[in-house]
Design an enzyme around this catalytic site. Structure first.
Site, PDB file in Angstrom:
ATOM      1  N   ASN A 177     -10.457   5.310   0.528  1.00 52.34           N
ATOM      2  CA  ASN A 177     -10.758   6.643   1.041  1.00 52.34           C
ATOM      3  C   ASN A 177     -10.222   7.645   0.017  1.00 52.34           C
ATOM      4  OD1 ASN A 177     -11.356   8.741   2.704  1.00 52.34           O
ATOM      5  ND2 ASN A 177      -9.978   8.138   4.351  1.00 52.34           N
ATOM      6  N   GLY A 236       4.864   6.054   5.342  1.00 54.39           N
ATOM      7  CA  GLY A 236       6.105   5.297   5.195  1.00 54.39           C
ATOM      8  C   GLY A 236       5.935   3.787   5.187  1.00 54.39           C
ATOM      9  N   GLU A 237       7.038   3.101   4.835  1.00 61.41           N
ATOM     10  CA  GLU A 237       7.052   1.636   4.779  1.00 61.41           C
ATOM     11  C   GLU A 237       7.986   1.132   5.893  1.00 61.41           C
ATOM     12  OE1 GLU A 237       5.641  -1.060   3.543  1.00 61.41           O
ATOM     13  OE2 GLU A 237       7.248  -2.235   4.441  1.00 61.41           O
ATOM     14  N   GLU A 248       2.853  12.499  10.389  1.00 63.50           N
ATOM     15  CA  GLU A 248       1.521  12.396  10.977  1.00 63.50           C
ATOM     16  C   GLU A 248       1.430  11.199  11.908  1.00 63.50           C
ATOM     17  OE1 GLU A 248      -0.459  13.422   6.673  1.00 63.50           O
ATOM     18  OE2 GLU A 248      -1.040  11.626   7.753  1.00 63.50           O
ATOM     19  N   SER A 299       2.618  -3.047   9.394  1.00 62.17           N
ATOM     20  CA  SER A 299       1.938  -3.201   8.109  1.00 62.17           C
ATOM     21  C   SER A 299       2.931  -2.925   6.989  1.00 62.17           C
ATOM     22  CB  SER A 299       0.772  -2.209   8.042  1.00 62.17           C
ATOM     23  OG  SER A 299       0.092  -2.327   6.809  1.00 62.17           O
ATOM     24  N   CYS A 319      -1.675   5.279  15.528  1.00 63.97           N
ATOM     25  CA  CYS A 319      -1.224   4.947  14.176  1.00 63.97           C
ATOM     26  C   CYS A 319       0.043   5.763  13.908  1.00 63.97           C
ATOM     27  CB  CYS A 319      -2.340   5.288  13.196  1.00 63.97           C
ATOM     28  SG  CYS A 319      -1.893   4.994  11.488  1.00 63.97           S
ATOM     29  N   SER A 343      -0.254  -5.493   3.008  1.00 65.14           N
ATOM     30  CA  SER A 343      -1.154  -4.762   2.106  1.00 65.14           C
ATOM     31  C   SER A 343      -1.166  -5.495   0.776  1.00 65.14           C
ATOM     32  CB  SER A 343      -0.642  -3.323   1.935  1.00 65.14           C
ATOM     33  OG  SER A 343      -0.795  -2.642   3.155  1.00 65.14           O
ATOM     34  N   LEU A 344      -2.261  -6.191   0.507  1.00 63.66           N
ATOM     35  CA  LEU A 344      -2.329  -7.033  -0.689  1.00 63.66           C
ATOM     36  C   LEU A 344      -2.999  -6.273  -1.839  1.00 63.66           C
ATOM     37  CD1 LEU A 344      -1.792  -9.845  -1.876  1.00 63.66           C
ATOM     38  CD2 LEU A 344      -4.031 -10.551  -1.018  1.00 63.66           C
ATOM     39  N   HIS A 345      -4.237  -5.906  -1.640  1.00 62.68           N
ATOM     40  CA  HIS A 345      -4.985  -4.996  -2.518  1.00 62.68           C
ATOM     41  C   HIS A 345      -5.326  -5.505  -3.913  1.00 62.68           C
ATOM     42  CE1 HIS A 345      -4.080  -2.491   0.774  1.00 62.68           C
ATOM     43  NE2 HIS A 345      -3.056  -1.845   0.309  1.00 62.68           N
ATOM     44  N   CYS A 382       7.427   8.422   1.467  1.00 57.80           N
ATOM     45  CA  CYS A 382       7.473   6.980   1.196  1.00 57.80           C
ATOM     46  C   CYS A 382       8.020   6.769  -0.202  1.00 57.80           C
ATOM     47  CB  CYS A 382       6.057   6.398   1.303  1.00 57.80           C
ATOM     48  SG  CYS A 382       5.985   4.607   1.129  1.00 57.80           S
ATOM     49  N   CYS A 433      -3.914   7.993   5.115  1.00 56.74           N
ATOM     50  CA  CYS A 433      -2.463   8.194   5.115  1.00 56.74           C
ATOM     51  C   CYS A 433      -1.982   9.381   4.306  1.00 56.74           C
ATOM     52  CB  CYS A 433      -1.782   6.988   4.493  1.00 56.74           C
ATOM     53  SG  CYS A 433      -2.296   5.490   5.211  1.00 56.74           S
TER      54      CYS A 433
HETATM   55  N1  SAH Z   1       3.565   1.026   3.907  1.00 56.92           N
HETATM   56  C1  SAH Z   1       2.735   0.236   4.776  1.00 56.92           C
HETATM   57  C2  SAH Z   1       2.041   1.027   5.858  1.00 56.92           C
HETATM   58  C3  SAH Z   1       1.400   2.340   5.503  1.00 56.92           C
HETATM   59  S1  SAH Z   1      -0.163   2.320   4.683  1.00 56.92           S
HETATM   60  C4  SAH Z   1       1.749  -0.573   3.965  1.00 56.92           C
HETATM   61  O1  SAH Z   1       1.703  -0.422   2.754  1.00 56.92           O
HETATM   62  O2  SAH Z   1       1.043  -1.401   4.531  1.00 56.92           O
HETATM   63  C5  SAH Z   1      -1.290   1.620   5.826  1.00 56.92           C
HETATM   64  C6  SAH Z   1      -2.545   1.046   5.159  1.00 56.92           C
HETATM   65  O3  SAH Z   1      -3.410   2.096   4.695  1.00 56.92           O
HETATM   66  C7  SAH Z   1      -2.193   0.201   3.961  1.00 56.92           C
HETATM   67  O4  SAH Z   1      -2.916  -0.989   3.948  1.00 56.92           O
HETATM   68  C8  SAH Z   1      -2.579   1.119   2.835  1.00 56.92           C
HETATM   69  O5  SAH Z   1      -2.768   0.409   1.678  1.00 56.92           O
HETATM   70  C9  SAH Z   1      -3.812   1.830   3.375  1.00 56.92           C
HETATM   71  N2  SAH Z   1      -4.178   3.051   2.642  1.00 56.92           N
HETATM   72  C10 SAH Z   1      -3.355   4.002   2.138  1.00 56.92           C
HETATM   73  N3  SAH Z   1      -4.053   4.970   1.508  1.00 56.92           N
HETATM   74  C11 SAH Z   1      -5.356   4.650   1.597  1.00 56.92           C
HETATM   75  C12 SAH Z   1      -6.574   5.253   1.129  1.00 56.92           C
HETATM   76  N4  SAH Z   1      -6.574   6.371   0.433  1.00 56.92           N
HETATM   77  N5  SAH Z   1      -7.750   4.614   1.413  1.00 56.92           N
HETATM   78  C13 SAH Z   1      -7.752   3.470   2.122  1.00 56.92           C
HETATM   79  N6  SAH Z   1      -6.639   2.865   2.605  1.00 56.92           N
HETATM   80  C14 SAH Z   1      -5.446   3.428   2.328  1.00 56.92           C
END
Ligand code: SAH
Length: 342
Positions: A290, A159-160, A91, A191, A104, A214-216, A111, A333
Protein backbone atom coordinates in the site's frame (compact mmCIF):
# COMPACT_ATOMS: atom_id res chain seq x y z
CA UNK A 1 -0.29 9.95 40.86
CA UNK A 2 -3.47 8.59 39.31
CA UNK A 3 -3.07 5.52 37.11
CA UNK A 4 -5.20 4.05 34.35
CA UNK A 5 -7.60 1.59 35.97
CA UNK A 6 -7.15 -0.68 32.94
CA UNK A 7 -3.57 -1.32 34.10
CA UNK A 8 -4.98 -2.99 37.20
CA UNK A 9 -5.65 -6.73 37.34
CA UNK A 10 -8.97 -8.03 38.73
CA UNK A 11 -7.35 -9.49 41.89
CA UNK A 12 -5.55 -6.25 42.59
CA UNK A 13 -8.69 -4.13 42.16
CA UNK A 14 -10.56 -6.56 44.41
CA UNK A 15 -7.90 -6.09 47.13
CA UNK A 16 -8.21 -2.32 46.80
CA UNK A 17 -12.00 -2.38 47.02
CA UNK A 18 -11.82 -4.56 50.16
CA UNK A 19 -9.16 -2.27 51.64
CA UNK A 20 -11.57 0.62 51.19
CA UNK A 21 -14.23 -1.30 53.12
CA UNK A 22 -16.46 -2.55 50.28
CA UNK A 23 -17.29 -6.11 49.25
CA UNK A 24 -14.94 -7.67 46.70
CA UNK A 25 -17.69 -8.37 44.13
CA UNK A 26 -17.68 -4.68 43.18
CA UNK A 27 -14.37 -5.26 41.39
CA UNK A 28 -16.11 -7.61 38.94
CA UNK A 29 -18.89 -5.08 38.45
CA UNK A 30 -16.33 -2.38 37.69
CA UNK A 31 -14.63 -4.74 35.18
CA UNK A 32 -17.99 -5.34 33.55
CA UNK A 33 -18.47 -1.58 33.14
CA UNK A 34 -15.00 -1.17 31.71
CA UNK A 35 -14.86 -4.12 29.34
CA UNK A 36 -18.41 -5.13 28.54
CA UNK A 37 -20.25 -1.82 28.71
CA UNK A 38 -17.25 0.17 27.44
CA UNK A 39 -17.68 2.92 30.04
CA UNK A 40 -15.53 6.02 29.82
CA UNK A 41 -16.55 7.60 33.14
CA UNK A 42 -16.74 6.15 36.66
CA UNK A 43 -19.85 8.28 37.16
CA UNK A 44 -21.74 6.11 34.63
CA UNK A 45 -21.22 2.98 36.77
CA UNK A 46 -24.73 3.14 38.18
CA UNK A 47 -24.69 -0.04 40.30
CA UNK A 48 -21.51 1.00 42.14
CA UNK A 49 -22.08 2.90 45.43
CA UNK A 50 -21.43 6.59 44.83
CA UNK A 51 -18.87 6.74 47.66
CA UNK A 52 -16.90 3.97 45.94
CA UNK A 53 -17.18 5.78 42.62
CA UNK A 54 -15.65 8.83 44.30
CA UNK A 55 -12.76 6.67 45.57
CA UNK A 56 -12.22 5.40 42.05
CA UNK A 57 -12.22 8.94 40.64
CA UNK A 58 -9.64 10.01 43.25
CA UNK A 59 -7.33 7.10 42.49
CA UNK A 60 -7.67 6.16 38.83
CA UNK A 61 -8.28 7.41 35.33
CA UNK A 62 -11.18 5.54 33.73
CA UNK A 63 -9.54 6.04 30.33
CA UNK A 64 -6.17 7.51 29.51
CA UNK A 65 -6.77 8.38 25.90
CA UNK A 66 -9.20 10.55 23.97
CA UNK A 67 -10.49 10.27 20.42
CA UNK A 68 -8.83 13.03 18.43
CA UNK A 69 -10.51 12.15 15.13
CA UNK A 70 -12.47 9.38 13.47
CA UNK A 71 -12.09 8.73 9.75
CA UNK A 72 -14.53 6.57 7.86
CA UNK A 73 -13.67 4.94 4.57
CA UNK A 74 -16.14 4.38 1.76
CA UNK A 75 -15.71 0.62 2.41
CA UNK A 76 -16.83 1.04 6.04
CA UNK A 77 -13.36 0.81 7.61
CA UNK A 78 -12.98 3.25 10.46
CA UNK A 79 -9.73 4.63 11.65
CA UNK A 80 -9.41 6.26 15.05
CA UNK A 81 -6.68 8.69 15.83
CA UNK A 82 -6.34 8.59 19.62
CA UNK A 83 -4.62 11.23 21.71
CA UNK A 84 -2.70 10.18 24.81
CA UNK A 85 -2.30 12.59 27.70
CA UNK A 86 1.16 13.56 26.57
CA UNK A 87 -0.42 14.70 23.33
CA UNK A 88 1.03 11.84 21.36
CA UNK A 89 -1.06 10.14 18.72
CA UNK A 90 -1.77 6.46 18.12
CA UNK A 91 -4.02 4.75 15.62
CA UNK A 92 -6.58 1.99 15.90
CA UNK A 93 -8.74 0.69 13.06
CA UNK A 94 -12.05 -1.13 12.82
CA UNK A 95 -12.46 -3.39 9.81
CA UNK A 96 -15.91 -4.88 9.26
CA UNK A 97 -16.40 -7.86 7.00
CA UNK A 98 -19.44 -10.08 6.55
CA UNK A 99 -18.86 -12.36 9.51
CA UNK A 100 -16.22 -10.60 11.52
CA UNK A 101 -15.44 -7.21 12.99
CA UNK A 102 -11.71 -6.83 13.54
CA UNK A 103 -9.97 -4.26 15.70
CA UNK A 104 -6.43 -3.40 14.61
CA UNK A 105 -4.38 -2.20 17.59
CA UNK A 106 -1.18 -0.25 18.10
CA UNK A 107 1.28 -1.51 20.70
CA UNK A 108 3.72 1.43 20.73
CA UNK A 109 3.87 5.12 19.86
CA UNK A 110 6.08 4.92 16.77
CA UNK A 111 8.32 1.93 16.11
CA UNK A 112 12.02 1.12 16.38
CA UNK A 113 12.23 -1.16 13.36
CA UNK A 114 12.01 1.15 10.32
CA UNK A 115 10.72 -1.27 7.68
CA UNK A 116 11.13 0.35 4.26
CA UNK A 117 7.45 0.01 3.28
CA UNK A 118 5.90 1.05 6.61
CA UNK A 119 4.99 4.56 7.70
CA UNK A 120 5.06 3.76 11.44
CA UNK A 121 8.82 3.54 11.73
CA UNK A 122 9.56 6.59 9.61
CA UNK A 123 9.33 8.96 12.58
CA UNK A 124 11.18 6.64 14.96
CA UNK A 125 10.18 5.32 18.34
CA UNK A 126 8.57 7.39 21.08
CA UNK A 127 7.51 4.87 23.72
CA UNK A 128 5.67 1.75 24.71
CA UNK A 129 1.94 1.80 25.38
CA UNK A 130 0.84 0.53 28.79
CA UNK A 131 -1.57 -2.41 28.83
CA UNK A 132 -4.27 0.05 29.92
CA UNK A 133 -3.67 2.26 26.90
CA UNK A 134 -3.89 -0.78 24.60
CA UNK A 135 -7.18 -1.72 26.28
CA UNK A 136 -8.43 1.87 25.85
CA UNK A 137 -8.06 1.34 22.09
CA UNK A 138 -10.35 -1.68 22.28
CA UNK A 139 -12.98 0.28 24.23
CA UNK A 140 -13.05 3.05 21.63
CA UNK A 141 -13.22 0.58 18.75
CA UNK A 142 -16.09 -1.26 20.42
CA UNK A 143 -17.91 2.00 20.91
CA UNK A 144 -17.66 2.54 17.10
CA UNK A 145 -18.57 -1.02 16.14
CA UNK A 146 -22.03 -2.10 15.02
CA UNK A 147 -23.86 -3.38 18.10
CA UNK A 148 -20.58 -2.72 19.91
CA UNK A 149 -19.42 -6.15 18.87
CA UNK A 150 -15.79 -6.91 18.17
CA UNK A 151 -15.07 -10.49 17.08
CA UNK A 152 -11.32 -10.32 16.36
CA UNK A 153 -8.30 -8.32 17.46
CA UNK A 154 -4.98 -8.02 15.61
CA UNK A 155 -1.80 -6.30 16.76
CA UNK A 156 -1.06 -4.89 13.33
CA UNK A 157 -1.25 -1.17 13.99
CA UNK A 158 1.67 0.97 14.99
CA UNK A 159 4.62 -0.62 16.79
CA UNK A 160 6.21 -4.03 17.36
CA UNK A 161 4.27 -6.08 19.95
CA UNK A 162 7.31 -8.17 20.98
CA UNK A 163 9.26 -4.98 21.68
CA UNK A 164 6.61 -4.27 24.35
CA UNK A 165 6.09 -7.89 25.32
CA UNK A 166 4.84 -7.63 28.92
CA UNK A 167 2.27 -4.90 28.35
CA UNK A 168 0.95 -6.56 25.19
CA UNK A 169 0.55 -9.92 26.94
CA UNK A 170 -1.09 -8.28 29.96
CA UNK A 171 -3.57 -6.62 27.57
CA UNK A 172 -4.10 -9.89 25.65
CA UNK A 173 -5.07 -11.67 28.89
CA UNK A 174 -7.78 -9.10 29.62
CA UNK A 175 -8.97 -9.06 25.99
CA UNK A 176 -9.34 -12.83 26.32
CA UNK A 177 -10.70 -13.15 29.90
CA UNK A 178 -14.39 -13.81 30.52
CA UNK A 179 -14.29 -10.94 33.01
CA UNK A 180 -12.64 -8.75 30.34
CA UNK A 181 -13.53 -8.32 26.66
CA UNK A 182 -14.06 -12.07 26.33
CA UNK A 183 -12.66 -12.43 22.82
CA UNK A 184 -11.47 -15.99 22.14
CA UNK A 185 -7.69 -16.43 22.09
CA UNK A 186 -7.83 -17.87 18.58
CA UNK A 187 -9.36 -14.60 17.47
CA UNK A 188 -6.42 -12.59 18.78
CA UNK A 189 -3.42 -12.24 16.45
CA UNK A 190 0.01 -10.98 17.40
CA UNK A 191 2.01 -9.87 14.37
CA UNK A 192 5.79 -9.56 14.68
CA UNK A 193 8.57 -8.31 12.43
CA UNK A 194 10.47 -11.42 13.57
CA UNK A 195 11.98 -11.27 17.05
CA UNK A 196 13.06 -14.82 17.97
CA UNK A 197 13.00 -14.24 21.74
CA UNK A 198 9.40 -12.97 21.57
CA UNK A 199 8.33 -15.96 19.48
CA UNK A 200 9.93 -18.38 21.97
CA UNK A 201 8.37 -16.60 24.93
CA UNK A 202 4.91 -16.67 23.35
CA UNK A 203 5.28 -20.42 22.80
CA UNK A 204 5.69 -20.86 26.55
CA UNK A 205 2.61 -18.78 27.50
CA UNK A 206 0.14 -21.61 27.03
CA UNK A 207 -2.22 -19.27 25.18
CA UNK A 208 -4.07 -20.20 22.00
CA UNK A 209 -3.41 -16.83 20.30
CA UNK A 210 -2.50 -16.65 16.62
CA UNK A 211 1.04 -15.77 15.59
CA UNK A 212 1.75 -13.86 12.37
CA UNK A 213 5.30 -13.31 11.20
CA UNK A 214 6.05 -10.48 8.78
CA UNK A 215 8.39 -12.25 6.38
CA UNK A 216 8.27 -10.14 3.20
CA UNK A 217 11.41 -11.62 1.61
CA UNK A 218 13.04 -15.01 1.23
CA UNK A 219 16.74 -14.17 1.17
CA UNK A 220 18.73 -12.25 3.77
CA UNK A 221 19.94 -9.53 1.40
CA UNK A 222 16.44 -8.53 0.26
CA UNK A 223 14.91 -8.92 3.72
CA UNK A 224 17.63 -6.80 5.32
CA UNK A 225 16.92 -4.08 2.76
CA UNK A 226 13.18 -4.12 3.46
CA UNK A 227 13.44 -4.88 7.17
CA UNK A 228 16.60 -3.76 8.99
CA UNK A 229 15.65 -6.10 11.89
CA UNK A 230 16.88 -8.94 9.63
CA UNK A 231 20.47 -7.79 10.15
CA UNK A 232 20.13 -8.62 13.82
CA UNK A 233 17.95 -11.70 13.39
CA UNK A 234 18.60 -13.26 9.96
CA UNK A 235 16.30 -15.86 8.41
CA UNK A 236 18.02 -18.92 9.90
CA UNK A 237 17.63 -17.56 13.46
CA UNK A 238 14.05 -16.50 12.79
CA UNK A 239 13.08 -19.89 11.37
CA UNK A 240 14.77 -21.74 14.23
CA UNK A 241 12.47 -19.88 16.66
CA UNK A 242 9.39 -20.43 14.46
CA UNK A 243 10.20 -24.15 14.20
CA UNK A 244 10.35 -24.38 18.00
CA UNK A 245 7.11 -22.42 18.30
CA UNK A 246 5.23 -24.78 15.98
CA UNK A 247 6.69 -27.81 17.76
CA UNK A 248 5.84 -26.56 21.25
CA UNK A 249 2.36 -25.20 20.50
CA UNK A 250 1.24 -27.43 17.65
CA UNK A 251 -0.21 -24.29 16.15
CA UNK A 252 -0.13 -22.95 12.62
CA UNK A 253 1.89 -19.81 11.88
CA UNK A 254 0.82 -17.20 9.32
CA UNK A 255 3.47 -15.51 7.20
CA UNK A 256 2.66 -12.00 6.10
CA UNK A 257 4.25 -11.13 2.77
CA UNK A 258 3.96 -7.53 1.56
CA UNK A 259 4.35 -7.83 -2.20
CA UNK A 260 6.47 -4.98 -3.60
CA UNK A 261 6.92 -4.68 -7.34
CA UNK A 262 10.40 -5.57 -8.60
CA UNK A 263 11.68 -6.40 -5.10
CA UNK A 264 10.11 -9.66 -3.90
CA UNK A 265 7.40 -10.53 -6.44
CA UNK A 266 9.22 -12.75 -8.93
CA UNK A 267 8.53 -16.45 -9.42
CA UNK A 268 12.09 -17.08 -8.20
CA UNK A 269 10.97 -15.52 -4.89
CA UNK A 270 7.89 -17.75 -4.87
CA UNK A 271 10.11 -20.79 -5.46
CA UNK A 272 12.41 -19.86 -2.57
CA UNK A 273 9.37 -19.19 -0.37
CA UNK A 274 8.07 -22.67 -1.09
CA UNK A 275 11.44 -24.18 -0.13
CA UNK A 276 11.67 -22.09 3.04
CA UNK A 277 8.21 -23.15 4.23
CA UNK A 278 8.51 -26.82 3.33
CA UNK A 279 7.13 -29.08 6.06
CA UNK A 280 6.09 -26.21 8.31
CA UNK A 281 2.48 -25.94 9.55
CA UNK A 282 1.76 -22.51 8.08
CA UNK A 283 -0.12 -20.36 5.64
CA UNK A 284 0.81 -17.29 3.65
CA UNK A 285 -1.04 -13.98 3.57
CA UNK A 286 -0.07 -11.83 0.60
CA UNK A 287 -0.51 -8.09 1.17
CA UNK A 288 -0.28 -5.89 -1.91
CA UNK A 289 2.05 -3.06 -0.92
CA UNK A 290 0.00 0.00 0.00
CA UNK A 291 2.02 2.99 -1.23
CA UNK A 292 3.22 5.30 1.52
CA UNK A 293 4.12 8.91 0.92
CA UNK A 294 7.84 9.57 0.52
CA UNK A 295 8.60 5.96 -0.43
CA UNK A 296 9.87 4.93 -3.84
CA UNK A 297 8.52 1.40 -3.60
CA UNK A 298 5.81 0.36 -6.06
CA UNK A 299 2.64 -1.66 -5.69
CA UNK A 300 2.41 -4.90 -7.68
CA UNK A 301 -0.21 -5.45 -10.40
CA UNK A 302 -3.26 -7.55 -9.65
CA UNK A 303 -2.10 -10.03 -12.29
CA UNK A 304 1.23 -10.44 -10.54
CA UNK A 305 -0.44 -11.14 -7.19
CA UNK A 306 -2.67 -13.75 -8.85
CA UNK A 307 0.32 -15.40 -10.51
CA UNK A 308 2.35 -15.45 -7.27
CA UNK A 309 -0.61 -16.88 -5.36
CA UNK A 310 -1.40 -19.52 -8.00
CA UNK A 311 2.25 -20.63 -8.11
CA UNK A 312 2.31 -21.28 -4.36
CA UNK A 313 -1.12 -22.89 -4.28
CA UNK A 314 -0.19 -25.36 -6.98
CA UNK A 315 2.65 -26.39 -4.69
CA UNK A 316 0.32 -27.08 -1.78
CA UNK A 317 0.68 -23.87 0.21
CA UNK A 318 -2.43 -22.21 1.63
CA UNK A 319 -2.45 -18.60 0.45
CA UNK A 320 -4.82 -15.73 1.11
CA UNK A 321 -4.62 -12.22 -0.30
CA UNK A 322 -5.41 -9.40 2.05
CA UNK A 323 -7.88 -6.99 0.61
CA UNK A 324 -6.65 -3.50 0.96
CA UNK A 325 -9.12 -1.72 3.20
CA UNK A 326 -9.59 1.91 4.03
CA UNK A 327 -7.17 3.20 1.40
CA UNK A 328 -9.04 6.47 1.04
CA UNK A 329 -8.43 7.20 4.74
CA UNK A 330 -4.74 6.19 4.80
CA UNK A 331 -5.43 2.99 6.68
CA UNK A 332 -1.96 1.50 6.07
CA UNK A 333 0.05 1.45 9.26
CA UNK A 334 1.10 4.78 10.62
CA UNK A 335 -0.05 6.82 7.65
CA UNK A 336 -2.67 8.75 9.55
CA UNK A 337 -0.32 9.77 12.30
CA UNK A 338 2.25 10.78 9.71
CA UNK A 339 -0.24 13.06 8.02
CA UNK A 340 -1.20 14.52 11.40
CA UNK A 341 2.38 15.26 12.33
CA UNK A 342 3.45 16.68 8.99
N1 SAH B 1 5.46 -4.77 13.87
C1 SAH B 1 4.50 -5.78 13.54
C2 SAH B 1 3.07 -5.29 13.46
C3 SAH B 1 2.79 -3.99 12.75
S1 SAH B 1 2.77 -3.99 10.98
C4 SAH B 1 4.90 -6.50 12.28
O1 SAH B 1 5.89 -6.12 11.66
O2 SAH B 1 4.27 -7.48 11.91
C5 SAH B 1 1.41 -5.00 10.52
C6 SAH B 1 1.52 -5.54 9.10
O3 SAH B 1 1.29 -4.50 8.13
C7 SAH B 1 2.90 -6.10 8.82
O4 SAH B 1 2.83 -7.32 8.16
C8 SAH B 1 3.48 -5.01 7.96
O5 SAH B 1 4.54 -5.49 7.23
C9 SAH B 1 2.29 -4.54 7.14
N2 SAH B 1 2.48 -3.23 6.49
C10 SAH B 1 3.09 -2.13 6.99
N3 SAH B 1 3.10 -1.12 6.09
C11 SAH B 1 2.48 -1.57 4.98
C12 SAH B 1 2.18 -1.00 3.70
N4 SAH B 1 2.54 0.23 3.39
N5 SAH B 1 1.53 -1.79 2.79
C13 SAH B 1 1.17 -3.04 3.11
N6 SAH B 1 1.40 -3.63 4.31
C14 SAH B 1 2.08 -2.92 5.23
Amino acid sequence: MKTNIKNVALEELGDRVVQWGYPRFHARQIFSWLYQKNALEFMDMSNIPSSLRSKLIDNYHCSETKVAEIFESSDGTKKLLLALYENERIEAALISAEKRITGCLSSQVGCRFSCAFCASGSKGFTRNLSSGQILDEVVYLKRCAPKRLLTHVVFMGMGEPFDNYENVLKAVRIINADYGFHIGARRITISTCGIPEGIRRLARENLQVELSVSLHAVDDATRSKLMPVNRKYPLNELFAAIGEYVKTTNRQVTFEYVVVDGINNGLNDATKLQTLLKGLNCKVNLIPYNPVEASRLKAPSLGNIKEFKGFLERRGITVTVRKSRGQDIDAACGQLRMRYEN
